[in-house]
Design a protein around this motif. Structure first.
Motif, PDB file in Angstrom:
ATOM      1  N   THR A  33      55.572  35.596  30.166  1.00 29.58           N
ATOM      2  CA  THR A  33      55.378  36.047  31.545  1.00 29.58           C
ATOM      3  C   THR A  33      54.044  36.764  31.715  1.00 29.58           C
ATOM      4  O   THR A  33      53.295  36.491  32.665  1.00 29.58           O
ATOM      5  CB  THR A  33      56.526  36.984  31.964  1.00 29.58           C
ATOM      6  OG1 THR A  33      57.775  36.299  31.828  1.00 29.58           O
ATOM      7  CG2 THR A  33      56.352  37.440  33.399  1.00 29.58           C
ATOM      8  N   ALA A  34      53.752  37.686  30.805  1.00 29.36           N
ATOM      9  CA  ALA A  34      52.494  38.433  30.897  1.00 29.36           C
ATOM     10  C   ALA A  34      51.299  37.495  30.780  1.00 29.36           C
ATOM     11  O   ALA A  34      50.312  37.618  31.532  1.00 29.36           O
ATOM     12  CB  ALA A  34      52.443  39.502  29.808  1.00 29.36           C
ATOM     13  N   LEU A  35      51.380  36.543  29.856  1.00 31.48           N
ATOM     14  CA  LEU A  35      50.283  35.586  29.686  1.00 31.48           C
ATOM     15  C   LEU A  35      50.098  34.747  30.947  1.00 31.48           C
ATOM     16  O   LEU A  35      48.960  34.493  31.377  1.00 31.48           O
ATOM     17  CB  LEU A  35      50.561  34.688  28.483  1.00 31.48           C
ATOM     18  CG  LEU A  35      49.481  33.644  28.160  1.00 31.48           C
ATOM     19  CD1 LEU A  35      48.155  34.324  27.824  1.00 31.48           C
ATOM     20  CD2 LEU A  35      49.936  32.751  27.006  1.00 31.48           C
ATOM     21  N   TYR A  36      51.201  34.334  31.537  1.00 33.17           N
ATOM     22  CA  TYR A  36      51.122  33.532  32.765  1.00 33.17           C
ATOM     23  C   TYR A  36      50.408  34.293  33.878  1.00 33.17           C
ATOM     24  O   TYR A  36      49.498  33.760  34.529  1.00 33.17           O
ATOM     25  CB  TYR A  36      52.525  33.128  33.219  1.00 33.17           C
ATOM     26  CG  TYR A  36      52.589  32.745  34.679  1.00 33.17           C
ATOM     27  CD1 TYR A  36      51.987  31.576  35.144  1.00 33.17           C
ATOM     28  CD2 TYR A  36      53.234  33.570  35.603  1.00 33.17           C
ATOM     29  CE1 TYR A  36      52.029  31.237  36.489  1.00 33.17           C
ATOM     30  CE2 TYR A  36      53.284  33.234  36.945  1.00 33.17           C
ATOM     31  CZ  TYR A  36      52.680  32.074  37.385  1.00 33.17           C
ATOM     32  OH  TYR A  36      52.713  31.747  38.720  1.00 33.17           O
ATOM     33  N   PHE A  37      50.802  35.537  34.102  1.00 34.89           N
ATOM     34  CA  PHE A  37      50.206  36.305  35.198  1.00 34.89           C
ATOM     35  C   PHE A  37      48.737  36.637  34.929  1.00 34.89           C
ATOM     36  O   PHE A  37      47.922  36.645  35.858  1.00 34.89           O
ATOM     37  CB  PHE A  37      51.006  37.585  35.447  1.00 34.89           C
ATOM     38  CG  PHE A  37      52.225  37.373  36.292  1.00 34.89           C
ATOM     39  CD1 PHE A  37      52.110  37.079  37.638  1.00 34.89           C
ATOM     40  CD2 PHE A  37      53.491  37.456  35.737  1.00 34.89           C
ATOM     41  CE1 PHE A  37      53.231  36.870  38.424  1.00 34.89           C
ATOM     42  CE2 PHE A  37      54.620  37.251  36.510  1.00 34.89           C
ATOM     43  CZ  PHE A  37      54.494  36.955  37.859  1.00 34.89           C
ATOM     44  N   VAL A  38      48.400  36.906  33.680  1.00 41.00           N
ATOM     45  CA  VAL A  38      46.997  37.195  33.352  1.00 41.00           C
ATOM     46  C   VAL A  38      46.136  35.954  33.577  1.00 41.00           C
ATOM     47  O   VAL A  38      45.069  36.023  34.210  1.00 41.00           O
ATOM     48  CB  VAL A  38      46.872  37.692  31.899  1.00 41.00           C
ATOM     49  CG1 VAL A  38      45.401  37.746  31.485  1.00 41.00           C
ATOM     50  CG2 VAL A  38      47.505  39.070  31.749  1.00 41.00           C
TER      51      VAL A  38
END
Length: 301
Positions: A129-134
């Motif tokens: 999730t964090a990678l997607y948003f970044v």
């Protein structure tokens, strides 16, 4: 006398020419307003309602029309849409793998949403999730033309990245991230409405080819179902549970300013935005139906 008259006429003529050639005087305040208006960027002079990104809108009548906006060829937008459709799948799947609905389905137990969270796959879920948003945030910053409202997307992604730091550092609140991120199911169908219906067909017309008709109808049904179920029902439930937890934590810490204050505030903002968007859509639909649009009520969605 003739000489004097000639001088008078010449002076009068020069005065008239001077008056005619000089620009009309403009009041300082009006002039300042014109300067400000002409120097203001287009985004300031003309506001772009967010609802127009995903719905056909008649600006004069202020109504939402059946179907979705027709999509012209746009490589930047299409590439970004396909990226979201692909990457959101593992985000949603990993999220669902952290839930066990049996406690909620057991009528004998008074369980709430917190009891359904297992967190067995939280690390993978959080990292994905964090990678997607970044990645998506950087993408929109570098190529703002890939979305119609880059400012809104950027603000949303920054707020989300800050929000998910709470469950990362406080494991007892990891269920908040899982519950809130279920909204990405609705986001997937929101994008799918545009990607798989670029012609802008209204979903409930009869004379569509069978394959297109089934596809458009299913996406529309799942979109509105998840919109109501997640944005209008689940998010207020999350807020209610958070409020109870916030009261308990505030009493224990003897201060109302704690980590859940941030979560409660952000959740409240998300709830308000969801209800605002829902209200805007519903009121526009009602205006369309009352004015006797081209489609009946059952075709207006």
């Amino acid at each position: 006398r003739n000489s004097g008259g000639g001088l008078g006429e010449a002076a009068s003529s020069r005065s008239d020419e001077s008056t005619a050639s000089s620009p009309p005087r403009v009041a300082p305040l009006q002039n300042l307003r014109r300067i400000r208006s002409s120097s203001a960027p287009a985004s300031v002079r003309k506001r772009h309602p967010l609802i127009e990104d995903h719905y056909r809108v008649d600006r004069e009548k202020r109504v939402v029309l059946p179907g979705v906006p027709k999509q012209d060829e746009d490589f930047a937008r299409d590439l970004h849409d396909f990226f979201n459709l692909i990457v959101l799948v593992p985000v949603v799947v990993l999220n669902i793998m952290n839930w066990n609905l049996e406690p909620l389905l057991d009528s004998e137990k008074k369980a709430d949403i917190v009891d359904a969270w297992t967190g067995e796959w939280f690390d993978s879920f959080f990292q994905t999730t964090a990678l997607y948003f970044v990645v998506d945030l950087v993408w929109v910053l570098l190529v703002p033309s890939c979305v119609k409202s880059p400012g809104t997307i950027i603000q949303h992604h920054i707020a989300t990245l800050l929000y998910i730091l709470i469950p990362y550092y406080y494991p007892e609140y990891r269920w908040i991230m899982g519950a809130c991120m279920l909204v990405e199911i609705n986001t997937w169908f929101l994008i799918a409405r545009r990607v798989f219906n670029k012609q802008g067909f209204p979903p409930w017309v009869i004379d569509l080819p069978p394959f297109i008709s089934i596809r458009v109808k299913l996406i529309s049904i799942f979109f509105y179902t998840t919109w109501i179920g997640i944005r209008c029902v689940l998010y207020p439930i999350i807020f209610a549970v958070l409020f109870k937890l916030w009261l308990a934590l505030s009493a224990r810490l003897e201060t109302k300013f704690n980590v859940l204050t941030i979560a409660l505030t952000l959740q409240f903002i998300f709830c308000v935005l969801n209800f605002k968007w829902t209200g805007d859509l519903l009121l526009s639909k009602i205006r369309y139906w009352r004015r006797g649009g081209d489609s009946k009520i059952d075709k207006g969605l």
